[in-house]
Design an enzyme around this catalytic site. Structure first.
Site, mmCIF file in Angstrom:
data_model
loop_
_atom_site.group_PDB
_atom_site.id
_atom_site.type_symbol
_atom_site.label_atom_id
_atom_site.label_comp_id
_atom_site.label_asym_id
_atom_site.label_seq_id
_atom_site.Cartn_x
_atom_site.Cartn_y
_atom_site.Cartn_z
ATOM 1 N N TYR A 1 0.751 1.263 0.055
ATOM 2 C CA TYR A 1 -0.456 1.163 -0.069
ATOM 3 C C TYR A 1 -1.749 1.952 0.377
ATOM 4 O O TYR A 1 -2.789 2.060 -0.173
ATOM 5 C CB TYR A 1 -0.843 -0.529 0.264
ATOM 6 C CG TYR A 1 -0.469 -1.485 -0.629
ATOM 7 C CD1 TYR A 1 0.688 -1.560 -1.071
ATOM 8 C CD2 TYR A 1 -1.536 -2.308 -1.169
ATOM 9 C CE1 TYR A 1 1.053 -2.710 -1.965
ATOM 10 C CE2 TYR A 1 -1.030 -3.461 -1.725
ATOM 11 C CZ TYR A 1 0.116 -3.793 -2.503
ATOM 12 O OH TYR A 1 0.407 -4.643 -2.963
ATOM 13 N N LYS B 1 14.883 -1.748 2.468
ATOM 14 C CA LYS B 1 15.776 -0.849 1.639
ATOM 15 C C LYS B 1 16.600 0.297 2.388
ATOM 16 O O LYS B 1 16.199 1.443 2.071
ATOM 17 C CB LYS B 1 14.984 -0.658 0.338
ATOM 18 C CG LYS B 1 15.816 -0.036 -0.603
ATOM 19 C CD LYS B 1 16.380 -0.950 -1.379
ATOM 20 C CE LYS B 1 17.519 -0.475 -2.491
ATOM 21 N NZ LYS B 1 18.590 -1.305 -3.150
ATOM 22 N N ASP C 1 16.455 -6.167 -2.647
ATOM 23 C CA ASP C 1 17.154 -6.687 -3.947
ATOM 24 C C ASP C 1 17.746 -7.796 -3.587
ATOM 25 O O ASP C 1 17.817 -8.895 -4.380
ATOM 26 C CB ASP C 1 17.927 -5.486 -4.594
ATOM 27 C CG ASP C 1 18.878 -4.601 -3.851
ATOM 28 O OD1 ASP C 1 19.169 -5.016 -2.569
ATOM 29 O OD2 ASP C 1 19.762 -4.246 -4.291
ATOM 30 N N ASP D 1 4.332 -8.011 -0.637
ATOM 31 C CA ASP D 1 3.571 -8.543 -2.050
ATOM 32 C C ASP D 1 4.363 -9.224 -3.148
ATOM 33 O O ASP D 1 3.969 -10.295 -3.488
ATOM 34 C CB ASP D 1 2.820 -7.287 -2.478
ATOM 35 C CG ASP D 1 1.929 -7.567 -3.697
ATOM 36 O OD1 ASP D 1 1.265 -8.546 -3.561
ATOM 37 O OD2 ASP D 1 1.806 -6.734 -4.705
ATOM 38 N N ASP E 1 4.980 -13.458 -3.973
ATOM 39 C CA ASP E 1 4.846 -14.302 -5.359
ATOM 40 C C ASP E 1 6.163 -14.872 -5.625
ATOM 41 O O ASP E 1 5.846 -16.283 -6.255
ATOM 42 C CB ASP E 1 4.589 -13.122 -6.174
ATOM 43 C CG ASP E 1 2.955 -12.874 -6.406
ATOM 44 O OD1 ASP E 1 2.276 -13.110 -5.439
ATOM 45 O OD2 ASP E 1 2.587 -12.746 -7.227
HETATM 46 C C1 IPM Z 1 -2.022 -9.822 -2.765
HETATM 47 C C2 IPM Z 1 -2.716 -9.230 -3.892
HETATM 48 C C3 IPM Z 1 -3.193 -7.748 -3.660
HETATM 49 C C4 IPM Z 1 -2.187 -7.132 -2.790
HETATM 50 C C5 IPM Z 1 -3.837 -6.989 -4.780
HETATM 51 C C6 IPM Z 1 -5.012 -7.591 -5.415
HETATM 52 C C7 IPM Z 1 -4.189 -5.652 -4.569
HETATM 53 O O1 IPM Z 1 -1.557 -8.862 -4.844
HETATM 54 O O2 IPM Z 1 -2.920 -10.173 -1.719
HETATM 55 O O3 IPM Z 1 -0.855 -10.091 -2.743
HETATM 56 O O4 IPM Z 1 -1.342 -6.511 -3.412
HETATM 57 O O5 IPM Z 1 -2.335 -7.064 -1.752
HETATM 58 MG MG MG Z 2 0.209 -10.177 -4.311
#
Ligand code: IPM
Ligand code: MG
Length: 352
Positions: A140, A189, A221, A245, A249
């Site tokens: 990032y 990884k 993975d 990240d 999710d």
């Molecule tokens: C998160 C979001 C952010 C990230 C984006 C919006 C830049 O997806 O906080 O998880 O990738 O950190």
């Molecule tokens: Mg995110």
């Protein structure tokens, strides 16, 4: 106690969910006799519209002066072609405040079992894990750009980690594990990436300082597959910015909805930033449909981690749980209520 809380409502549903969390915090202050002073500053697309930049200097200054920051969400189609996108503000403020560790707890609320993406027989074994995501390094923030290669234009991003960056976030993961089930799983990884090999070395060496914590290591993975197959095996997942990240999710989906996933971003001081892990959901903006629970639970994390107010944090978490147990919620978790009504229900359960 007295505390200064800076709110950064941002874009899309951000203002609505922050308003909900502020109402819950005000109720908490009243109930427990604290004084929370709320300030507000611009971030993201809202800041671009007002000032031309997604992270104005005044916002950074206000954040430094606050005891904790509560963020809504940033981004939207409207700014897709802006010279600097709203998301840059999120990365910028994390970096400015030195928030190198991002805690993303994924705990299955009993009432949300049906909303989980996993089969009942998997979910019945329980899910209670925390992703500790490195937040101010890696790909990032690595060197990136365009260059001309043998076949024309190329684009590149680089993943680079220093020992110190790994060690400080690993300490947070170990300390957290000591308070939980004493298991850390490093996700990387290392069968391909050099940076992952350094993560393994540093995290393994550091385990000596935390002898009661068991360290496992898993390739990313496989970790994704294991989260879908047998999530009960995990306690604390420690990982890089990018992998964290992505995996967080996934952990949101298995506990029912990204709409209930809070997060805390911490650094060297107690000045943390607290935000839902979901985005700005522009299509829901202003419709009173967004789930406020992720931001409300983020506010609870603020009370616990920045202000050391454990009882107050629990009072909020219990009120949320009781609201869910009563079958109340927004559409994303199968409910019929709006943002404000869910907030009312949570506050009503904090009266006692
Ligand atoms: C998160 C979001 C952010 C990230 C984006 C919006 C830049 O997806 O906080 O998880 O990738 O950190
Ligand atoms: Mg995110």
């Amino acid at each position: 106690m007295k505390a200064k809380i800076l709110t950064l409502p941002g874009d899309g549903i951000g203002p609505e969910i922050v308003a909900s969390a502020v109402r819950v915090l005000k109720r908490t202050a009243e109930k427990f006799g604290h004084e929370f002073a709320f300030g507000e500053a611009l971030i993201g697309g809202a800041a671009i519209d007002a000032t031309g930049a997604p992270l104005p200097a005044e916002t950074v200054k206000a954040a430094h002066e606050a005891d904790a920051v509560l963020l809504g969400a940033v981004g939207g189609d409207k700014w897709d072609n802006a010279p600097v996108r709203p998301e840059a503000a999120l990365l910028g403020i994390r970096k400015e405040l030195g928030l190198y560790a991002n805690l993303r707890p994924a705990k299955l609320f009993p009432a949300l079992k049906g909303a989980s993406s996993l089969k009942a027989e998997i979910v019945d074994r329980g899910i209670d894990l925390v992703t500790v995501r490195e937040l101010t390094g890696g790909i990032y923030f690595g060197e990136r750009g365009y260059r001309t290669g043998a076949y024309g234009r190329e684009a590149y991003d680089t993943e680079s980690y220093s020992e110190i960056e790994i060690e400080r976030v690993a300490r947070i993961a170990y300390e957290l594990a000591e308070k939980r089930s004493r298991k850390v799983c490093l996700v990387d990884k290392a069968n391909v990436l050099t940076s992952s090999k350094l993560w393994r070395k540093v995290v393994t060496d550091l385990n000596e300082d935390y002898p009661s914590v068991r360290l496992d290591m898993m390739y990313v993975d496989n970790a994704a597959m294991q989260l879908a197959l047998a999530p009960w095996q995990f306690d604390v997942l420690l990982t890089s910015n990018l992998f964290g990240d992505i995996l967080s999710d996934l952990t949101a989906a298995i506990v029912g909805s990204i709409g209930v996933m809070p997060s805390a971003s911490l650094g060297a001081t107690t000045v943390g930033m607290y935000e839902a892990i979901h985005g700005s959901a522009p299509t829901l903006a202003g419709l009173d449909k967004a789930n406020p629970i992720a931001t409300v639970l983020s506010a609870a994390m603020m009370l616990r981690l920045s202000f050391d107010l454990e009882e107050e944090a629990r009072a909020i978490e219990t009120a949320v749980e009781n609201t869910l147990d009563a079958g109340l919620g927004t559409a994303d978790i199968g409910g019929t209520l709006g943002t404000r009504a869910v907030t009312d229900e949570i506050i009503a359960r904090m009266q006692a």
